[in-house]
Scaffold this motif. Structure first.
Motif, PDB file in Angstrom:
ATOM      1  N   ALA A  32      12.231   0.703   4.744  1.00 32.74           N
ATOM      2  CA  ALA A  32      11.627  -0.610   4.512  1.00 32.74           C
ATOM      3  C   ALA A  32      10.259  -0.756   5.170  1.00 32.74           C
ATOM      4  N   LEU A  33      10.083  -0.219   6.380  1.00 32.68           N
ATOM      5  CA  LEU A  33       8.834  -0.417   7.103  1.00 32.68           C
ATOM      6  C   LEU A  33       7.620   0.192   6.394  1.00 32.68           C
ATOM      7  N   THR A  36       6.733  -1.940   3.416  1.00 34.95           N
ATOM      8  CA  THR A  36       6.055  -3.176   3.828  1.00 34.95           C
ATOM      9  C   THR A  36       4.592  -2.902   4.126  1.00 34.95           C
ATOM     10  N   CYS A  39       2.564  -2.526   0.980  1.00 36.14           N
ATOM     11  CA  CYS A  39       2.171  -3.830   0.422  1.00 36.14           C
ATOM     12  C   CYS A  39       0.979  -4.406   1.185  1.00 36.14           C
ATOM     13  N   CYS A 209       4.183   2.976  -1.608  1.00 35.38           N
ATOM     14  CA  CYS A 209       5.338   2.260  -2.151  1.00 35.38           C
ATOM     15  C   CYS A 209       6.055   3.030  -3.252  1.00 35.38           C
TER      16      CYS A 209
END
Length: 237
Positions: A32-33, A36, A39, A209
């Motif tokens: 997840a990091l 993030t 993004c 991503c």
């Protein structure tokens, strides 16, 4: 030369710390990091693109830069070097797999090299310190890079710390050349430079991503070409 030293040290510390705690972090957090941050990279890229002065100059610089990058195979060279660094630094025990696959490692590592070494903030900060002896921009960037290196070292390992070497070489070179380069740069030229860097950061975010694997390293030559092209475009138009 305070800024380049502080910035490089932050990358080394962040990389070492992130790699040391990597196995203690749950897999969902490790995934997840970076997403993030990808993004965030896209958001920063869009903000920089909005500063553009001459979009034709930026597009032409990126096209020519990408062509040069493809011809010299810059990205391929970085990929091969990154895998050698990974094998040298992250030595697995027999029958032990590294945290991420080779493909995933290459995708993220090349993007990370671009983020650390070719950001507008780093380049402008190096030039600023070289002219005014003010390292504040690079010190601010050091805090960002400390956090970023920690995040990515959780999955990519100790090899992240080695990015500090090319980053320091680039920033130190710009610091020493600042007195020659800075007087030649107009606000319009730097606006186009920022926009070009923003497009590369946007592509880097897509890559991190896993949306689209742009050859971001090959696009770096656009940063070298965009200011001369911008100056020529302003003169002709």
């Amino acid at each position: 030369m305070i800024g380049p030293i502080v910035n490089g040290t932050a990358v080394i510390i962040g990389g070492l710390f992130g790699a040391s705690i990597g196995k203690k972090i749950p897999a969902r957090v490790r995934e997840a990091l970076p997403m993030t941050f990808g993004c965030a990279s896209m958001g920063i890229g869009i903000a920089l693109i909005m500063k553009v002065n001459s979009i034709p100059s930026v597009v032409l610089a990126l096209l020519l830069g990408s062509l040069i990058g493809e011809i010299v195979q810059l990205e391929k060279g970085i990929e091969n070097l990154s895998l050698k660094l990974r094998k040298f630094v992250n030595k697995p025990k027999p029958n032990q797999q590294l945290i991420s696959s080779h493909e995933d490692f290459i995708e993220k590592y090349v993007a990370l090299v671009v983020l650390f070494c070719a950001s507008g903030m780093g380049i402008f900060g190096s030039l600023t310190e070289g002219i005014s002896a003010d390292p504040s921009l690079l010190i601010a960037k050091a805090f960002l890079d400390l956090f970023t290196a920690t995040i990515f070292a959780i999955t990519l390992g100790y090899a992240v710390s080695l990015i500090a070497i090319p980053q320091f070489i680039i920033q130190a070179s710009l610091f020493m050349l600042a007195s020659v380069i800075q007087p030649l740069i107009s606000p319009m030229m730097f606006a186009d430079f920022s926009a070009c860097g923003g497009m590369i950061m946007l592509a880097t975010g897509f890559r991190i991503c896993g949306i689209k694997s742009f050859p971001v390293a090959n696009m770096l030559f656009g940063l070298v070409l965009v200011m001369p092209i911008s100056a020529l475009w302003s003169h002709l138009m």
